[in-house]
Design a protein around this motif. Sequence first.
Motif, PDB file in Angstrom:
ATOM      1  N   UNK A  89       0.824  -1.209   0.000  1.00 59.11           N
ATOM      2  CA  UNK A  89       0.000   0.000   0.000  1.00 59.11           C
ATOM      3  C   UNK A  89       0.860   1.260   0.000  1.00 59.11           C
ATOM      4  N   UNK A  90       1.946   1.237   0.773  1.00 66.59           N
ATOM      5  CA  UNK A  90       2.821   2.407   0.880  1.00 66.59           C
ATOM      6  C   UNK A  90       3.560   2.719  -0.421  1.00 66.59           C
ATOM      7  N   UNK A  91       3.546   1.775  -1.352  1.00 70.21           N
ATOM      8  CA  UNK A  91       4.254   1.960  -2.626  1.00 70.21           C
ATOM      9  C   UNK A  91       3.385   2.638  -3.678  1.00 70.21           C
ATOM     10  N   UNK A  92       2.131   2.973  -3.333  1.00 65.83           N
ATOM     11  CA  UNK A  92       1.150   3.421  -4.325  1.00 65.83           C
ATOM     12  C   UNK A  92       0.624   4.817  -3.992  1.00 65.83           C
ATOM     13  N   UNK A  93       0.599   5.691  -4.993  1.00 71.99           N
ATOM     14  CA  UNK A  93      -0.144   6.950  -4.920  1.00 71.99           C
ATOM     15  C   UNK A  93      -1.084   6.993  -6.111  1.00 71.99           C
ATOM     16  N   UNK A  94      -2.379   7.178  -5.837  1.00 69.04           N
ATOM     17  CA  UNK A  94      -3.378   7.262  -6.908  1.00 69.04           C
ATOM     18  C   UNK A  94      -3.272   8.636  -7.561  1.00 69.04           C
ATOM     19  N   UNK A  95      -3.357   8.652  -8.880  1.00 66.31           N
ATOM     20  CA  UNK A  95      -3.189   9.891  -9.644  1.00 66.31           C
ATOM     21  C   UNK A  95      -4.365  10.110 -10.596  1.00 66.31           C
ATOM     22  N   UNK A  96      -4.441  11.301 -11.129  1.00 66.34           N
ATOM     23  CA  UNK A  96      -5.463  11.623 -12.126  1.00 66.34           C
ATOM     24  C   UNK A  96      -4.961  11.129 -13.483  1.00 66.34           C
ATOM     25  N   UNK A  97      -5.192   9.853 -13.707  1.00 68.03           N
ATOM     26  CA  UNK A  97      -4.718   9.212 -14.923  1.00 68.03           C
ATOM     27  C   UNK A  97      -3.239   8.857 -14.848  1.00 68.03           C
ATOM     28  N   UNK A  98      -2.808   8.014 -15.792  1.00 70.80           N
ATOM     29  CA  UNK A  98      -1.390   7.717 -15.914  1.00 70.80           C
ATOM     30  C   UNK A  98      -0.596   8.959 -16.277  1.00 70.80           C
ATOM     31  N   UNK A  99      -1.262   9.929 -16.907  1.00 71.32           N
ATOM     32  CA  UNK A  99      -0.586  11.169 -17.302  1.00 71.32           C
ATOM     33  C   UNK A  99      -0.036  11.909 -16.087  1.00 71.32           C
ATOM     34  N   UNK A 100      -0.863  12.060 -15.056  1.00 70.81           N
ATOM     35  CA  UNK A 100      -0.388  12.745 -13.853  1.00 70.81           C
ATOM     36  C   UNK A 100       0.694  11.934 -13.162  1.00 70.81           C
ATOM     37  N   UNK A 101       0.587  10.616 -13.220  1.00 69.11           N
ATOM     38  CA  UNK A 101       1.626   9.767 -12.633  1.00 69.11           C
ATOM     39  C   UNK A 101       2.976  10.017 -13.299  1.00 69.11           C
ATOM     40  N   UNK A 102       2.963  10.189 -14.615  1.00 67.33           N
ATOM     41  CA  UNK A 102       4.207  10.478 -15.339  1.00 67.33           C
ATOM     42  C   UNK A 102       4.747  11.858 -14.978  1.00 67.33           C
ATOM     43  N   UNK A 103       3.845  12.833 -14.842  1.00 63.20           N
ATOM     44  CA  UNK A 103       4.276  14.170 -14.423  1.00 63.20           C
ATOM     45  C   UNK A 103       4.865  14.139 -13.014  1.00 63.20           C
ATOM     46  N   UNK A 104       4.238  13.376 -12.113  1.00 62.74           N
ATOM     47  CA  UNK A 104       4.778  13.235 -10.754  1.00 62.74           C
ATOM     48  C   UNK A 104       6.143  12.558 -10.788  1.00 62.74           C
ATOM     49  N   UNK A 105       6.289  11.545 -11.640  1.00 56.81           N
ATOM     50  CA  UNK A 105       7.561  10.832 -11.730  1.00 56.81           C
ATOM     51  C   UNK A 105       8.672  11.753 -12.216  1.00 56.81           C
ATOM     52  N   UNK A 106       8.371  12.526 -13.256  1.00 56.03           N
ATOM     53  CA  UNK A 106       9.386  13.456 -13.772  1.00 56.03           C
ATOM     54  C   UNK A 106       9.674  14.557 -12.759  1.00 56.03           C
ATOM     55  N   UNK A 107       8.618  15.111 -12.152  1.00 55.67           N
ATOM     56  CA  UNK A 107       8.816  16.182 -11.185  1.00 55.67           C
ATOM     57  C   UNK A 107       9.578  15.733  -9.947  1.00 55.67           C
ATOM     58  N   UNK A 108       9.458  14.458  -9.603  1.00 51.80           N
ATOM     59  CA  UNK A 108      10.098  13.935  -8.397  1.00 51.80           C
ATOM     60  C   UNK A 108      11.543  13.496  -8.624  1.00 51.80           C
ATOM     61  N   UNK A 109      11.924  13.313  -9.875  1.00 51.83           N
ATOM     62  CA  UNK A 109      13.257  12.756 -10.145  1.00 51.83           C
ATOM     63  C   UNK A 109      14.144  13.650 -11.004  1.00 51.83           C
ATOM     64  N   UNK A 110      13.581  14.704 -11.595  1.00 51.02           N
ATOM     65  CA  UNK A 110      14.354  15.500 -12.545  1.00 51.02           C
ATOM     66  C   UNK A 110      14.172  16.989 -12.339  1.00 51.02           C
ATOM     67  N   UNK A 111      15.226  17.717 -12.582  1.00 50.70           N
ATOM     68  CA  UNK A 111      15.201  19.172 -12.545  1.00 50.70           C
ATOM     69  C   UNK A 111      15.212  19.725 -13.963  1.00 50.70           C
ATOM     70  N   UNK A 112      14.989  21.028 -14.081  1.00 48.21           N
ATOM     71  CA  UNK A 112      14.997  21.682 -15.389  1.00 48.21           C
ATOM     72  C   UNK A 112      16.335  21.430 -16.088  1.00 48.21           C
ATOM     73  N   UNK A 113      16.257  21.061 -17.350  1.00 46.50           N
ATOM     74  CA  UNK A 113      17.395  20.766 -18.229  1.00 46.50           C
ATOM     75  C   UNK A 113      18.021  19.397 -17.979  1.00 46.50           C
ATOM     76  N   UNK A 114      17.482  18.616 -17.039  1.00 46.73           N
ATOM     77  CA  UNK A 114      17.930  17.237 -16.932  1.00 46.73           C
ATOM     78  C   UNK A 114      17.445  16.461 -18.147  1.00 46.73           C
TER      79      UNK A 114
END
Length: 398
Positions: A89-114
């Motif tokens: 359960x702790x490994x999961x965050x529900x998102x507004x579609x897979x699209x938001x999940x991808x945005x969260x993934x990029x926002x959580x792991x990458x900075x501008x120009x990465x």
Amino acid sequence: MPKVSNKGKQMPESPIRKLVPYADIAKKKGHKVYHLNIGQPDIKTPEVAINAVKNIDIKVLEYSHSAGFESYRTKLSQYYKNHGLPIDVADIIITTGGSEALLFAMGSTMDVDDEIIIPEPFYANYNGFSTASGVKVVPVISTIETGFALPPISDFEKLITSKTKAILICNPGNPTGYLYSQEEIQQLANLVKKHDLFLIADEVYREFIYDETEKHYSVMNVPGIEENAIMIDSVSKRYSMCGARIGCIVSKNKEVMATAMKFAQARLSPPTFAQIASEAALETPQSYFDEVIEEYKDRRDTLIAELQKIEGVKVATPKGAFYCIAQLPIDNADAFAQWLLESYDFNGETVMVAPAAGFYSTPNVGLNEVRIAYVLKKEDLVRSVEILKEAIKVYNSK
């Protein structure tokens, strides 16, 4: 006059949706348009999901937890475990579609120009998500000649720089339908471990595998990359619930998930009614999936057989998802796709395809390719390819 942002100017148009105005014009002329351009299944949404929303008795439509309903996450965790994925359960965050999940993934792991390395052709909105996140896509080309198999690992390695933060794959692939083998996933796992990168896997088509000898191998099953692996998932395709806009981001990396939670809190919560439907959808019987898989397999086989009858067409047989890339004997698929809608009909009918150049980020690649979604019934697919065959003849004789 105030100016729009440079980021907004750089935001790419959807190759899937940009031709919609021309389709509207064709329909106003009275032409029937066969939609091969978009992955909107015609399969019925499970009744258990629809009924859950119909029959809900609530007095206040409240926010949910930012991570999504705990009851949904608990059942989703069990669903994954039942499919051999060690996801808690702790490994999961529900998102507004897979699209938001991808945005969260990029926002959580990458900075501008990465930089993020992605095998292409890839889902066109990866370009949009990357632009929105200020991240640079570094493509590595796969080819129709190999069926869009994983490019050699050496091709990935030579692209890695100090700015590289992740590799992103879609498995099975949109737009190619390619299914990565366990060996290919392991090669990527070894690479991200070696260079301390994230491996983000968009696995929303996991259930759609058509050959009994093939099996989906998730990044969540690879031992030793628990800190590197991020999985993206969605109910859109699995349950034919594209309009629900419910997905999730999954990772064992606690720092990534804590960071993603801050993005989740900033948008408050995923939609309540859609979570109710998605939680109920987990009760869908296996017979539903068996029937859906059999239907898509028949559609795939029908589409590929019909396309192979057209002289000059090259097509890679997809192993999963419900798309294929077809190389057509034309010079420019963008112009051809627009012409099909704007200027052509075959007995009052035409087809809408997605030009494949929009699924590449390398300029001038895939110019004569289209993505076809086999989300129509078989007789409509046969008719669509017949129209396409006649259209190619007329187009090339202009």
